[in-house]
Design a protein around this motif. Structure first.
Motif, PDB file in Angstrom:
ATOM      1  N   ALA A   1       7.450 -99.772 -45.543  1.00  0.00           N
ATOM      2  CA  ALA A   1       8.581-100.384 -45.964  1.00  0.00           C
ATOM      3  C   ALA A   1       8.616-101.841 -45.996  1.00  0.00           C
ATOM      4  O   ALA A   1       8.655-102.623 -46.769  1.00  0.00           O
ATOM      5  N   GLN A   2       8.108-102.278 -44.829  1.00  0.00           N
ATOM      6  CA  GLN A   2       7.881-103.574 -44.375  1.00  0.00           C
ATOM      7  C   GLN A   2       6.706-104.267 -45.158  1.00  0.00           C
ATOM      8  O   GLN A   2       6.866-105.400 -45.493  1.00  0.00           O
ATOM      9  N   GLN A   3       5.878-103.512 -45.511  1.00  0.00           N
ATOM     10  CA  GLN A   3       4.709-104.169 -46.226  1.00  0.00           C
ATOM     11  C   GLN A   3       5.025-104.397 -47.649  1.00  0.00           C
ATOM     12  O   GLN A   3       4.787-105.437 -48.278  1.00  0.00           O
ATOM     13  N   TYR A   4       5.897-103.501 -48.119  1.00  0.00           N
ATOM     14  CA  TYR A   4       6.431-103.540 -49.435  1.00  0.00           C
ATOM     15  C   TYR A   4       7.696-104.530 -49.655  1.00  0.00           C
ATOM     16  O   TYR A   4       7.557-105.482 -50.583  1.00  0.00           O
ATOM     17  N   LYS A   5       8.319-104.834 -48.518  1.00  0.00           N
ATOM     18  CA  LYS A   5       9.311-106.084 -48.413  1.00  0.00           C
ATOM     19  C   LYS A   5       8.548-107.470 -48.465  1.00  0.00           C
ATOM     20  O   LYS A   5       8.868-108.225 -49.233  1.00  0.00           O
ATOM     21  N   GLU A   6       7.564-107.398 -47.847  1.00  0.00           N
ATOM     22  CA  GLU A   6       6.771-108.752 -47.741  1.00  0.00           C
ATOM     23  C   GLU A   6       6.108-108.960 -49.167  1.00  0.00           C
ATOM     24  O   GLU A   6       6.103-110.322 -49.729  1.00  0.00           O
TER      25      GLU A   6
END
Length: 422
Positions: free
Chosen positions: A91-96
């Motif tokens: 999720a964090q990678q997609y958010k960035e």
């Protein structure tokens, strides 16, 4: 774009890592050869949702590559649904990824508005905690770029007080960076108030002066702290020194600049010596002090424009013999760089140095020693027939000065430069 490319590759295993399947035939070694058209590859575990979001990301990439910003914005409105994927372990990678792409589209879209930036930054800041500080910092940069200094400061003030869980080393560093930039904004506000105060000298406003001093105190607290940490802090140094000079705290200003230039824990930074030299020159420091700073700068950047001033100071020095020879070496090193090849001031200075050297009996030995390592390549750099024609057409005075030096610098060579009239 690299992150985007990774996301367009085959979706990684979305199932539990503890899969107890005994089928080892499909778990052999994976080839390290690059996949052809990997972005279109499908895996058995991809759902229709995954396929559609991957296809959407590919369309976004194509639109970005061809600068179709409106089309990219329309696709981008759909892509954030990837964050709702319950099987998504990144999720964090997609958010960035969403943050970076959205900002890129807004920077180039002809109809983007400040409200659009504010909305996307606020949404991404509160979609997760990992990037909160960096997004806040970028948000403040955008506000500052558009002249909203107070709003930018507000963003950083909020970020200063933000904490999440146990403070990590990375989080600590980012908070320090936020502190520093918030102080830089205090400095900018201080500059505005100083301008107003100076232009109202007939009717000075004591309240305005006190308000300006308050911003100085706020800015100086964190600027002093950030400068204790080794790094390249050029804009912070210049801001702090300017304020110290205004309040005539020259002792502190000189201490800060000396530490920045000579503290061995800081990374090598030629600008640090430039700033120290410029400050000393403003304070009418002695020539010996100025030369001491420029001597260090010469070692790291022999092609720096201040080397003209350094060689001039050496030429005027009381130590006639040694410093004049040093001046010769400094100017010749300048001319080793092609960017100075057609600079009339450098050649005129070289001629003045040689004229002063000629007052000494061994001047030919001094010149020969400096030119010994250059005689094989200097003529091709400065004294060809091509240079003669070019200099005659573009700068006849330069041609005249250089021609008068050919026999002195290269006495054993028959140079075409001096033989051509242009």
């Amino acid at each position: 774009m690299d992150d985007l490319q990774r996301e367009l590759g085959p979706l990684e295993d979305l199932e539990d890592d503890n899969d107890s399947s005994d089928d080892t035939s499909s778990k052999g070694k994976t080839s390290k050869l690059p996949l052809v058209n990997a972005m279109h590859a499908e895996t058995p575990r991809e759902t229709g949702f995954h396929k559609s979001t991957r296809a959407c990301l590919e369309l976004i990439r194509e639109a970005l590559l061809h600068h179709r910003w409106q089309e990219a914005a329309e696709y981008m409105a759909c892509y954030p649904q990837m964050l709702e994927d319950p099987t998504n372990g990144k999720a964090q990678q997609y958010k960035e990824l969403i943050w970076r792409i959205s900002a890129e589209i807004l920077h180039h879209h002809p109809n983007s508005k400040m409200e659009d930036y504010n909305n996307i930054y606020e949404r991404m800041k509160h979609s997760g905690v990992k990037h909160f500080l960096m997004i806040s910092l970028e948000h403040s940069f955008h506000l500052l770029h558009n002249g909203h200094i107070e709003d930018a400061k507000h963003q950083l003030s909020v970020a200063e007080s933000w904490r999440h869980g146990k403070e990590s080393a990375a989080q600590y560093q980012r908070i320090k960076l936020v502190h520093a930039y918030r102080s830089l904004l205090d400095y900018l506000i201080w500059c505005d108030k100083k301008f107003t105060y100076i232009n109202n000298t007939e009717y000075p406003d004591c309240g305005e002066n006190q308000d300006m001093h308050n911003y100085f105190r706020q800015a100086s607290v964190n600027l002093k702290e950030i400068l204790k940490k080794p790094g390249v802090w050029d804009p912070f140094i210049l801001s702090y020194v300017e304020m110290l000079e205004f309040y005539e705290d020259h002792e502190e200003a000189l201490r800060v600049l000396n530490d920045y230039a000579y503290d061995s824990t800081f990374p090598p930074n030629p600008n640090a010596h430039v700033y120290l030299y410029q400050y000393l020159k403003r304070q009418n420091a002695s020539e010996r002090k100025l030369m001491k700073v420029l001597k260090v700068l010469h070692v790291s950047v022999p092609s720096h424009e201040l080397m003209l001033e350094y060689s001039s100071l050496l030429l005027q020095s009381e130590k006639k013999t040694s410093d004049t020879q040093k001046a010769l070496g400094v100017v010749l090193e300048l001319l080793d760089f092609a960017c100075w090849r057609s600079n009339l001031d450098v050649w005129k200075l070289l001629k003045a140095i040689i004229q002063k050297l000629q007052l000494q009996e061994d001047w030919r030995d001094s010149v020969a020693a400096k030119m010994a390592a250059r005689k094989d390549w200097w003529p091709a750099l400065h004294f060809t027939s091509f240079h003669a024609r070019k200099d005659s057409q573009q700068n006849p005075e330069l041609k005249e000065v250089k021609a008068s030096l050919t026999k002195i610098l290269c006495p054993d060579l028959m140079l075409k430069y001096a033989q051509l009239d242009g």
